[in-house]
Write an enzyme that holds these catalytic residues in place. Structure first.
Site, PDB file in Angstrom:
ATOM      1  N   ASP A 211      59.629  61.930  65.704  1.00 11.71           N
ATOM      2  CA  ASP A 211      60.700  62.036  66.703  1.00 11.71           C
ATOM      3  C   ASP A 211      61.805  61.002  66.487  1.00 11.71           C
ATOM      4  OD1 ASP A 211      58.950  60.033  67.517  1.00 11.71           O
ATOM      5  OD2 ASP A 211      59.392  60.315  69.638  1.00 11.71           O
TER       6      ASP A 211
ATOM      7  N   ASP B  38      50.310  62.305  64.521  1.00  8.65           N
ATOM      8  CA  ASP B  38      50.020  62.058  65.941  1.00  8.65           C
ATOM      9  C   ASP B  38      49.955  63.329  66.794  1.00  8.65           C
ATOM     10  OD1 ASP B  38      50.238  59.486  65.053  1.00  8.65           O
ATOM     11  OD2 ASP B  38      52.050  58.996  66.151  1.00  8.65           O
TER      12      ASP B  38
HETATM   13  O1  F6P Z   1      53.277  57.893  63.784  1.00  7.33           O
HETATM   14  C1  F6P Z   1      52.286  57.846  62.844  1.00  7.33           C
HETATM   15  C2  F6P Z   1      51.507  56.548  62.879  1.00  7.33           C
HETATM   16  O2  F6P Z   1      50.470  56.628  61.923  1.00  7.33           O
HETATM   17  C3  F6P Z   1      50.968  56.161  64.253  1.00  7.33           C
HETATM   18  O3  F6P Z   1      49.795  56.841  64.585  1.00  7.33           O
HETATM   19  C4  F6P Z   1      50.802  54.680  64.087  1.00  7.33           C
HETATM   20  O4  F6P Z   1      50.929  54.031  65.325  1.00  7.33           O
HETATM   21  C5  F6P Z   1      51.939  54.300  63.193  1.00  7.33           C
HETATM   22  O5  F6P Z   1      52.337  55.467  62.509  1.00  7.33           O
HETATM   23  C6  F6P Z   1      51.598  53.230  62.192  1.00  7.33           C
HETATM   24  O6  F6P Z   1      52.758  52.827  61.580  1.00  7.33           O
HETATM   25  P1  F6P Z   1      52.830  52.101  60.153  1.00  7.33           P
HETATM   26  O7  F6P Z   1      52.512  53.109  59.116  1.00  7.33           O
HETATM   27  O8  F6P Z   1      54.210  51.597  60.072  1.00  7.33           O
HETATM   28  O9  F6P Z   1      51.774  51.022  60.173  1.00  7.33           O
END
Ligand code: F6P
Length: 364
Positions: free
Chosen positions: A103, A150
């Site tokens: 999003d 998600d």
């Molecule tokens: O939006 C996808 C996601 O994997 C979420 O579930 C999680 O909070 C976030 O991205 C983790 O982000 P990063 O990959 O930046 O650690």
């Protein structure tokens, strides 16, 4: 033929490659030129843009991640970055985009789309592009596909990657269950999902877990007691293992975050149980896409090309999602606003509304 830019942005998700492949091959079949904007919006800023051929997307259907790279670009959030992005797109003759992202990325894309003519005027005034170039590309057509494990987009039953992540989690739960049962142990498993409890809830159901904590619906006031009661009942019924699933954004009724280690501490204190904690982390986002995350993004990628070519000036940007197992055309701004609204409701601790809104997003 027209040039169609394709980019993947935000966190990667299994199945993004299937969408990229479908966009590229559909474009080629109908005589358009697919152009990869690499590393998400950062590639537009840095002019990391290249034409893709049929064979560039060969043998990627079964690969997780995204071969064209992704990023959360800071520069694109700033005006200078967006000016550079517009200049580079114009110089490549790209004014149609298929964007696969979460999003946040889709909102950024829509802002850029609304800003397009203003950016072009500034570029012309600064002598960076010609008036003729600006006139040839009066508007930016945008179609979004939602890539996010998600499954948080309001209006789409599934997002690209969610099914694969679910498979990965359930595999992990199965693996933990056998070792847990052997020792009659309790495991606390933390899964991803930011503001959305979908992964935690569905994997708890699919994995036969004992208790689940999700962001939208915080546990009853005395969740500690409630959880211990559920675990005790399980053991009394003959279960040899206990598994508590915690979404990374889970919180208590007063809005305090509950993490997996905290849950284990509660089990130690109240039940004198040495629970083991497993935080699955990015394992959930990697690896082979499920069958669903191959065919669904393929169908969406095909439709995205048709839709982006049909988009007329003045029409709002769209997201293509899935509704009742059919392609659904969603208004980008509305879908993203409703998605954000749930995150805000959770942050404001308005859980009743948050869970109602999440429920409506799957049932209406
Ligand atoms: O939006 C996808 C996601 O994997 C979420 O579930 C999680 O909070 C976030 O991205 C983790 O982000 P990063 O990959 O930046 O650690």
């Amino acid at each position: 033929g027209p040039k169609i830019g394709i980019l993947t942005s935000g966190g990667d998700a299994q199945g993004m490659n299937a969408a990229v492949r479908a966009v590229v091959r559909t474009a080629l079949v109908i005589g358009a030129t697919p152009m990869a904007i690499q590393e998400g919006w950062q590639g537009a800023v840095d002019n990391s843009i290249r034409e893709l051929s049929w064979s560039d997307v060969s043998s990627i259907l079964n690969q997780g991640g995204t071969i064209i790279g992704t990023a959360r670009s800071q520069e694109f959030r700033e005006k200078e970055g967006r000016l550079a992005a517009a200049e580079n797109l114009i110089n490549h003759g790209i004014d149609k985009l298929v964007v696969i992202g979460g999003d946040g990325s889709l909102t950024g894309t829509d802002c850029f789309r609304n800003e397009w003519s203003e950016l072009l005027s500034e570029l012309v005034a600064a002598g960076r592009i010609t008036q003729a170039q600006a006139d040839a590309h009066p508007f930016l057509a945008v179609v979004g596909l939602v890539g996010s494990i998600d499954n948080d987009l309001v209006g789409s039953d599934m997002t690209i990657g969610a099914d694969s992540a679910l498979h990965r989690i359930v595999d992990a739960i199965d693996a933990l269950s056998s070792t847990a049962a052997s020792h009659q142990r309790t495991f606390v498993v933390e899964v991803m999902g930011r503001h959305c409890g979908y992964l935690a809830l569905m994997s708890a159901v699919a994995g036969g877990c004992d208790y689940v904590l999700i962001p939208e619906r915080p546990p009853v006031d005395d969740w500690e007691e409630d959880m211990c009661r559920a675990l005790t009942a399980g053991r009394e019924a003959g279960r040899r293992e206990s598994i508590v699933l915690v979404a990374e954004g889970a919180c208590s009724a007063d809005g305090e975050r509950i993490d997996a280690h905290q849950v284990a501490a509660v089990l130690k204190e109240r039940m004198d149980v040495d629970a083991r904690v497993t935080i699955l982390g990015h394992v959930q986002r990697g690896g082979t896409p499920s069958a669903y995350d191959r065919w669904m993004p393929t169908v969406l990628g095909y439709a995205a090309v048709q839709t982006v070519l049909e988009q007329e000036p003045g029409e709002p940007a769209v997201i293509l999602g899935v509704r009742h197992n059919r392609i659904a055309r969603l208004d980008l701004v509305t879908a993203v606003a409703q998605t954000r609204n749930i995150a805000t409701l959770i942050e404001e601790k308005n859980f009743e509304e948050a869970v109602a809104a999440r429920g409506r997003s799957f049932t209406e």
